[in-house]
Design an enzyme around this catalytic site. Structure first.
Site, PDB file in Angstrom:
ATOM      1  N   HIS A 121      -2.497  17.754   5.700  1.00  0.00           N
ATOM      2  CA  HIS A 121      -3.873  17.328   6.000  1.00  0.00           C
ATOM      3  C   HIS A 121      -4.133  17.649   7.475  1.00  0.00           C
ATOM      4  CE1 HIS A 121      -7.184  14.477   6.751  1.00  0.00           C
ATOM      5  NE2 HIS A 121      -7.349  14.406   5.447  1.00  0.00           N
ATOM      6  N   ASP A 202       3.774  11.494   7.101  1.00  0.00           N
ATOM      7  CA  ASP A 202       2.417  11.047   6.779  1.00  0.00           C
ATOM      8  C   ASP A 202       2.457  10.520   5.336  1.00  0.00           C
ATOM      9  OD1 ASP A 202      -0.187  10.743   6.043  1.00  0.00           O
ATOM     10  OD2 ASP A 202      -0.797  12.800   6.479  1.00  0.00           O
ATOM     11  N   GLN A 205      -0.860   9.425   1.219  1.00  0.00           N
ATOM     12  CA  GLN A 205      -1.112   9.563  -0.226  1.00  0.00           C
ATOM     13  C   GLN A 205       0.030   9.015  -1.068  1.00  0.00           C
ATOM     14  OE1 GLN A 205      -3.847  10.369  -1.604  1.00  0.00           O
ATOM     15  NE2 GLN A 205      -4.970  11.251   0.120  1.00  0.00           N
ATOM     16  N   LYS A 228      -6.631   3.930   1.239  1.00  0.00           N
ATOM     17  CA  LYS A 228      -6.049   4.751   0.168  1.00  0.00           C
ATOM     18  C   LYS A 228      -5.117   3.899  -0.684  1.00  0.00           C
ATOM     19  CE  LYS A 228      -6.978   8.771   2.570  1.00  0.00           C
ATOM     20  NZ  LYS A 228      -7.970   9.770   2.245  1.00  0.00           N
ATOM     21  N   CYS A 382      -9.551  18.906   3.485  1.00  0.00           N
ATOM     22  CA  CYS A 382      -8.980  18.799   4.842  1.00  0.00           C
ATOM     23  C   CYS A 382      -7.615  19.472   4.913  1.00  0.00           C
ATOM     24  CB  CYS A 382      -8.876  17.341   5.294  1.00  0.00           C
ATOM     25  SG  CYS A 382     -10.446  16.523   5.402  1.00  0.00           S
TER      26      CYS A 382
END
Ligand code: PLP
Length: 566
Positions: A121, A202, A205, A228, A382
């Site tokens: 991302h 990261d 998700q 999220k 993104c």
């Protein structure tokens, strides 16, 4: 599963009827909504400042939320968690701090290369790029992207080989928001640590979809966003090891993150408070704490349900693909695979499926699905560098959550089937679009395009006319599909050029091409000074095509209009 869905008041309303954009943001369960409301009504006091009862109890609740997030990702302690506005801010904070460590020649920073994945991302690309540019006077830092193959499938041996003693940082997503694949973060951390590199993950998700155990992953930092994972927007967290948190300098300075301030001396608090300057998003943190509990409580069910939903979706897409491949009536060659799933061979995936449609603009599909009240995201997600690598301008992304249902998947597949048939048939075979009453529509090469909209009524009829008009767009030839002619800001790529006083344009989307045809026809009949005075936006409205534009497309076309009016 029904009980799970019932906890989300969002589904009591009917718009959109199908929500498949969970990777962009998830819906909020009643318990989270209640926690935020309770915070705003009953817990309105600042944290970590006053010792009166209300303030103390809010501070306790605020710190309890930190415990909840720590428990969700199995952090060794709540002290390992700092609050932020979201994953983006956490990554910026970490990158900024690591830059300071680099400048200070701190022992935690070794090497001159940052390795990322091409599918990251932008939030996990830009902070590193900015860092490299900020440090350029001091160190020549290389950002090395490791790419999947041209179908979006990763060979992690390539990543492993890329990590060397020159590597300072490996920054990867736990789960790709564009491909849905789960990267083997435990192994990646091990490879990074073998070369004394840091591994920053990261997890945006991942958290709502798979179990996360930062101690088992051994990563140095891990970030996420509340919205999220069933929580409110505008709040998120960062996890880091004690060693890293201790070494990182504050990102911002101000109230609450200090121990002592005078005009001669400043002493900062220890972590995590040293990263939390200013009054935080207290109700957001309390909502996020509730969301973390919610995920933990339902995790087993979420994982199981999402697996089943994903298998069902993939199965239905295959059935549709097979059906379309043999459907000669819509003009597809029987060998065509119209639905191409990106990254389908990645070994582990969450309930997120990204696909392209052979020869059909994802954007045109979105317009039709949106009309059926199906919410999903198309475009680059993104992750522009990934799209560049794959040679596409975007994908259609279905991101499922445990509250979705087979019936919704059926509804989506039916709408997708109809959209594909409609877009393919709109090439010229009007008789094939039986499902829509388009009998009044025809395209005449001798009548001005704008005039052909005059008597048209109804979405389907106007849509059809826009599609037919696309064939009359004065096409900008491919050699000019370059940055110089690119119109930035549109949701699909648009190019516009002017030669010998005439405008030419191009877009892969038939809808955009149709709208360009209308605009360029008009522009090409006007003198430059007439063009500057002409209201192209009003013209589109008069023709009745404005409601075929999404807000962002209006924004995009307004850039086209700005160029026509210049
Ligand atoms: N990382 C990934 C993988 C994402 O999917 C997103 C958002 O889509 C982000 C980072 C940024 O999250 P936020 O906008 O909440 O900061």
């Amino acid at each position: 599963m029904r009980e799970f869905r019932q906890q989300f008041p969002f589904f009591d309303t009917s718009t959109p009827s199908i929500y498949f954009d969970n990777a962009a943001t998830t819906q909020k369960p009643q318990c989270v909504i209640d926690a935020i409301e309770h915070a705003n009504i009953q817990q309105s006091a600042n944290v970590h400042r006053s010792s009166y009862q209300l303030a103390a109890s809010v501070t306790d609740a605020y710190e309890a939320a930190r415990n909840n997030v720590a428990a969700l990702i199995n952090a060794p302690s709540a002290r390992n968690i700092f609050w932020s506005k979201g994953a983006t801010e956490s990554l910026n904070l970490i990158a900024h701090g690591l830059g300071e460590l680099c400048l200070a020649e701190h022992a935690m920073w070794q090497g001159d290369e940052i390795i990322i994945l091409t599918s990251e991302h932008h939030a996990n690309i830009l902070p590193w790029q900015q860092l490299a540019s900020k440090l350029s006077h001091f160190k020549s830092l290389r950002i090395t992207p490791v790419s999947p193959d041209f179908n979006g499938n990763y060979d992690y041996a390539v990543l492993r080989a890329a990590i060397t003693n020159n590597t300072a940082i490996v920054a990867v997503a736990h789960v790709s928001n564009a491909l849905g694949c789960v990267h083997p973060v435990a192994a990646i951390t091990q490879w990074a640590h073998q070369h004394n590199a840091l591994c920053i993950v990261d997890g945006t998700q991942a958290i709502a979809h798979i179990p996360v155990d930062v101690q088992a992953l051994h990563c140095d930092a891990y970030v996420g966003s509340s919205h999220k994972m069933f929580g409110p927007t505008g709040v998120g967290f960062g996890y880091a090891t004690h060693a890293l948190l201790d070494a990182l300098p504050p990102y911002q300075v101000g109230g609450e993150m200090i121990e002592y301030v005078s005009f001669d001396e400043v002493r900062f608090q220890s972590y995590p408070l040293k990263f939390e300057a200013g009054t935080p998003n207290i109700s957001g943190v309390l909502g996020m704490g509730m969301a973390a509990n919610f995920v933990l409580q339902h995790q087993a069910m979420i994982i199981q349900s999402e697996h089943v939903l994903m298998q069902y979706l993939l199965g239905q897409l295959t059935v549709l693909n097979d059906e379309l491949a043999v459907t000669t009536e819509i003009g597809l060659a029987s060998t065509n695979n119209i639905i191409i799933i990106i990254g389908a061979q990645n070994p582990e995936r969450i309930s997120l499926c990204s696909f392209v449609l052979n020869g059909i603009s994802h954007y045109d599909v979105l317009r039709l699905l949106d009309k059926d009240n199906i919410a999903l995201r198309v475009g680059h997600h993104c992750a522009m560098p990934l799209m560049q690598h794959l040679g596409i301008d975007g994908t259609i992304r279905v991101s499922l959550c445990a509250y979705n249902t087979d019936t919704e998947i059926d509804g989506f597949i039916a709408a997708l089937r109809s959209a594909i048939k409609r877009l393919v048939s709109s090439d010229d075979v009007i008789a094939n679009s039986r499902a829509f009453d388009t009998s009044s529509v025809a395209f005449s090469a001798s009548t001005p395009i704008g005039d052909q909209f005059a008597a048209l009524q109804g979405y389907d009829v106007v849509f059809r006319q826009i599609m037919l008009s696309s064939k009359a767009c004065p096409l900008l030839s491919e050699q000019y599909h370059t940055a110089d002619y690119h119109v930035a800001g549109c949701e699909v790529d648009v190019w516009l050029g002017q030669f010998a006083g005439q405008f030419y344009g191009f877009a892969n989307s038939k809808i955009i091409k149709g709208l360009l045809a209308i605009l360029l026809e008009k522009a090409n009949t006007l003198t430059p000074s007439q063009r500057t005075r002409f209201d192209f936006t009003e013209y589109l409205a008069q023709l009745g095509v404005s409601h075929h534009l999404s807000q962002s497309r209006v924004d995009g076309l307004s850039r086209v209009i700005a160029r026509l009016s210049a």
